[in-house]
Each structure stands twice: as C-alpha cells, then as structure tokens.
Design an enzyme around this catalytic site. Structure first.
Site, short mmCIF file in Angstrom:
data_model
loop_
_atom_site.label_atom_id
_atom_site.label_comp_id
_atom_site.label_asym_id
_atom_site.label_seq_id
_atom_site.Cartn_x
_atom_site.Cartn_y
_atom_site.Cartn_z
N ARG A 1 -6.13 0.10 -8.97
CA ARG A 1 -4.86 -0.56 -9.25
C ARG A 1 -4.46 -1.46 -8.07
O ARG A 1 -4.60 -2.68 -8.14
CB ARG A 1 -3.78 0.51 -9.55
CG ARG A 1 -2.62 -0.01 -10.36
CD ARG A 1 -1.66 -0.85 -9.57
NE ARG A 1 -1.15 -0.16 -8.39
CZ ARG A 1 -0.50 -0.77 -7.42
NH1 ARG A 1 -0.26 -2.06 -7.46
NH2 ARG A 1 -0.08 -0.09 -6.35
N ASP A 2 -4.02 -0.87 -6.98
CA ASP A 2 -3.52 -1.68 -5.86
C ASP A 2 -4.64 -2.58 -5.31
O ASP A 2 -4.40 -3.72 -4.93
CB ASP A 2 -3.01 -0.75 -4.75
CG ASP A 2 -2.05 -1.46 -3.80
OD1 ASP A 2 -1.87 -2.68 -3.93
OD2 ASP A 2 -1.49 -0.78 -2.92
N HIS B 1 1.99 5.60 1.58
CA HIS B 1 1.05 4.57 1.11
C HIS B 1 0.96 3.50 2.20
O HIS B 1 1.86 2.69 2.35
CB HIS B 1 1.62 4.01 -0.20
CG HIS B 1 0.90 2.86 -0.80
ND1 HIS B 1 0.15 2.96 -1.95
CD2 HIS B 1 0.83 1.55 -0.44
CE1 HIS B 1 -0.34 1.77 -2.27
NE2 HIS B 1 0.05 0.90 -1.37
N HIS C 1 -0.95 0.38 4.31
CA HIS C 1 -1.89 -0.74 4.30
C HIS C 1 -2.37 -0.94 5.74
O HIS C 1 -1.63 -0.72 6.69
CB HIS C 1 -1.22 -2.01 3.77
CG HIS C 1 -1.13 -2.04 2.28
ND1 HIS C 1 -1.67 -3.05 1.51
CD2 HIS C 1 -0.57 -1.18 1.41
CE1 HIS C 1 -1.43 -2.80 0.23
NE2 HIS C 1 -0.76 -1.68 0.14
N CYS D 1 -3.58 -8.65 0.83
CA CYS D 1 -2.15 -8.81 0.98
C CYS D 1 -1.79 -10.18 0.42
O CYS D 1 -2.27 -11.19 0.92
CB CYS D 1 -1.78 -8.73 2.46
SG CYS D 1 -0.06 -9.11 2.77
N ASN E 1 -5.29 -1.71 1.50
CA ASN E 1 -4.93 -0.32 1.79
C ASN E 1 -5.87 0.31 2.81
O ASN E 1 -6.99 -0.15 3.01
CB ASN E 1 -5.04 0.53 0.51
CG ASN E 1 -4.02 0.14 -0.53
OD1 ASN E 1 -4.31 -0.66 -1.41
ND2 ASN E 1 -2.83 0.68 -0.43
ZN ZN Z 1 -0.07 -1.12 -1.73
#
Ligand code: ZN
Length: 304
Positions: A16-17, A207, A209, A240, A249
């Site tokens: 996802r991310d 979470h 990064h 990003c 991440n």
């Molecule tokens: Zn994220």
C-alpha cells in the site's frame, strides 16, 4: 537492552504505502508481492487502499487485488481509507480491519482530501460507527505527526489533540505517521510520552519513514519506550511525494534484522523477507534502498 519488549507486531505496508508512491505496477505484480509477503511470517499486511482512483491511480485496482491474493489464515489483512466513502468500499469488500488517515496539519489534510482536519475528524466519527455496525475495527493514523511538508513542525499538543478526538469517538487503536521523515529520537520520545500519559492503554502503532536516515533510530527509541507495534515496508519500497528521489518507509528486513539480534521477536523469517524484497525490487524495476537487501544478514559469510 533488558527493558525492550520480547515480541513486537509488524504491519507490512509495502503493497500500500510503498506501491502508492512508485510508478503504477500491474495488478498481477501486486498479487505476487502480497502472496510472497504472506509467506514470510509477518502477521499483518496493509494490502490496499480504497481511495478515489483520480487521486491515487496506483490503487485503482484495490478490489481486484484483494479478490486475487491467496490469503494466509495466519495473516491479518487491512485496508487504508481516507474517509467514510472509502471505508464503505473496504467493508463491502469484506475487510474487518480498517485504517483511516487524517493529517495533524490542516494544510496537508486539505491538500490530501480537500477538507480541514476537523472536518475529517467529523467524518471519522461516522466511519467508526459504521465499522462497529459491521464488526470491523478502526485504527486512526494521524499523519504528519512529526511535521508537515507545508507547515513545518506540528506542535505535539496539536497531534495529541487530534488523536484524542479520535479516541473519544471510539478509535480501536492509534498510529502516528512520520509522513515525510521529520521525526528524530527526541521527538519520538516527546510525542509517545505525551500520548501515553493521555491514553495509557490504547494500542499504539508507529509508522516511520527513512527520508532523512533516522528511521531505525526512531524505532529503537520507541522500543525503549515500550512501543511494540510498527509499520515497515519490504525493501524500503515507496518514496516521498514531496521530495523526488527520497526514500520511503523503514525497510521491513532492516527492522527485523536489527531487533531480532537484540532479542526482540517479530515472527518474520528474515531470509524469506529478503527474498520478498528482491521480488519487490524486480516488480518496481529500480534499486530499492534496503541495505540488508544489498548486504544480506550480518551472519552471511563469503567463501574464504
Ligand atoms: Zn507512510
């Protein structure tokens, strides 16, 4: 290192991310990656997000991906949504774990979902009620929790106030997202401390990064504070959106590699996760930032 949790829970967010911040990949590649991750021992996978396809075309095939993966009964799969409408899609698709994201920074929230943080929080209150009716749980992710690309630093009081509103509205868990890698250990200590004194018993996920190289340092700091639930992305997949070329991440295999050697169990098979990272790298067709993917585990030897 005796005070660290003996076991932590990892949520793999690469599909996802990670993929949301890469060039679009075919549905079958997403299915292949999630299926590989489902065999690594990781217990939670954020599989898809239900967002408007015009906003994030990378996730337009969420329903299809979710239908096609081979679900492992030992894995909990979740979906990320930006609002009640997305949550309805996730519930219709059969998800019982939903993450909804709201930015602590008003400017970031407006750019993301075209409404103020307060308006999103109102929507989330209704979303939590709908999820309850469907026997689903909701974790609220407060993004830009350590800073915003438009506003700069976001006051800790503001972040805790946003989180507290969601807690009052019935959130089952909270997550703080370092959306653009602005967290440092001292800032992690401060936010976790303030949140914990307000809500000592609410499940808390972090979470991070690695945009500025502080990802694992932040994880270690949080571990020392007793946090036992983290997001990470296989291979360090993702990027990003505000800083072209920046890393995404914290890489799952780097996190596993570090904490397992400190006596913190993750349930993840490191070699299997490194293999999944190689799969992720092939799928996106670029070199991923994970250093454990490059160098292998610390115990890897070469013929002498
Ligand atoms: Zn994220």
């Amino acid at each position: 290192m005796s005070d660290l949790p003996s076991l932590i829970s990892l949520r793999e967010v690469g599909p996802r991310d990670g993929l949301q911040n890469e060039d679009p990949v075919p549905t079958e590649a997403k299915v292949e990656l999630i299926d590989a991750l489902s065999q690594t021992g990781v217990r939670r996978i954020e599989a898809v997000s239900f967002v408007h396809p015009k906003a994030i075309p990378q996730m337009a095939d969420a329903d299809e991906v979710w239908k096609r993966i081979h679900r492992n009964d030992d894995v909990r799969y979740s979906a990320l949504v930006p609002n009640l409408r997305g949550a309805r899609r996730a519930l219709d698709a059969g998800f019982t774990e939903i993450e909804v994201v709201v930015s602590a920074s008003d400017t970031h929230n407006r750019k993301n979902v075209n409404r103020s943080t307060e308006e999103s929080l109102d929507d989330i209150a209704g979303l939590i009620a709908s999820a309850r009716d469907a026997d689903a749980t909701v974790q609220v992710i407060v993004s830009t929790a350590w800073g915003c690309p438009y506003e700069g630093d976001v006051p800790v009081e503001r972040v805790v106030a946003v989180a507290s509103r969601a807690v009052r509205d019935g959130a089952d868990g909270m997550s703080f997202g370092d959306t653009t890698g602005m967290a440092t250990p001292s800032r992690v200590q401060r936010l976790v401390g303030e949140f914990r004194s307000a809500h000592p018993d609410l499940p808390l996920n972090l979470h991070f990064h690695n945009t500025r190289g502080t990802g694992l340092a932040n994880v270690l700091t949080a571990l020392q504070l007793g946090v036992a639930d983290f997001d990470a992305s296989v291979g360090g997949l993702g990027g990003c959106p505000y800083a072209p070329g920046a890393t995404g991440n914290v890489a799952t295999e780097e996190l596993v590699h570090m904490v397992e050697d400190m006596g913190v169990a993750t349930g993840v098979n490191l070699e299997a996760m490194i293999d999944a990272a190689a799969t992720a790298e092939r799928i996106v067709g670029r070199t991923l930032p994970s250093q454990v993917l490059r160098a292998g585990p610390r115990t890897r030897t070469i013929p002498g």
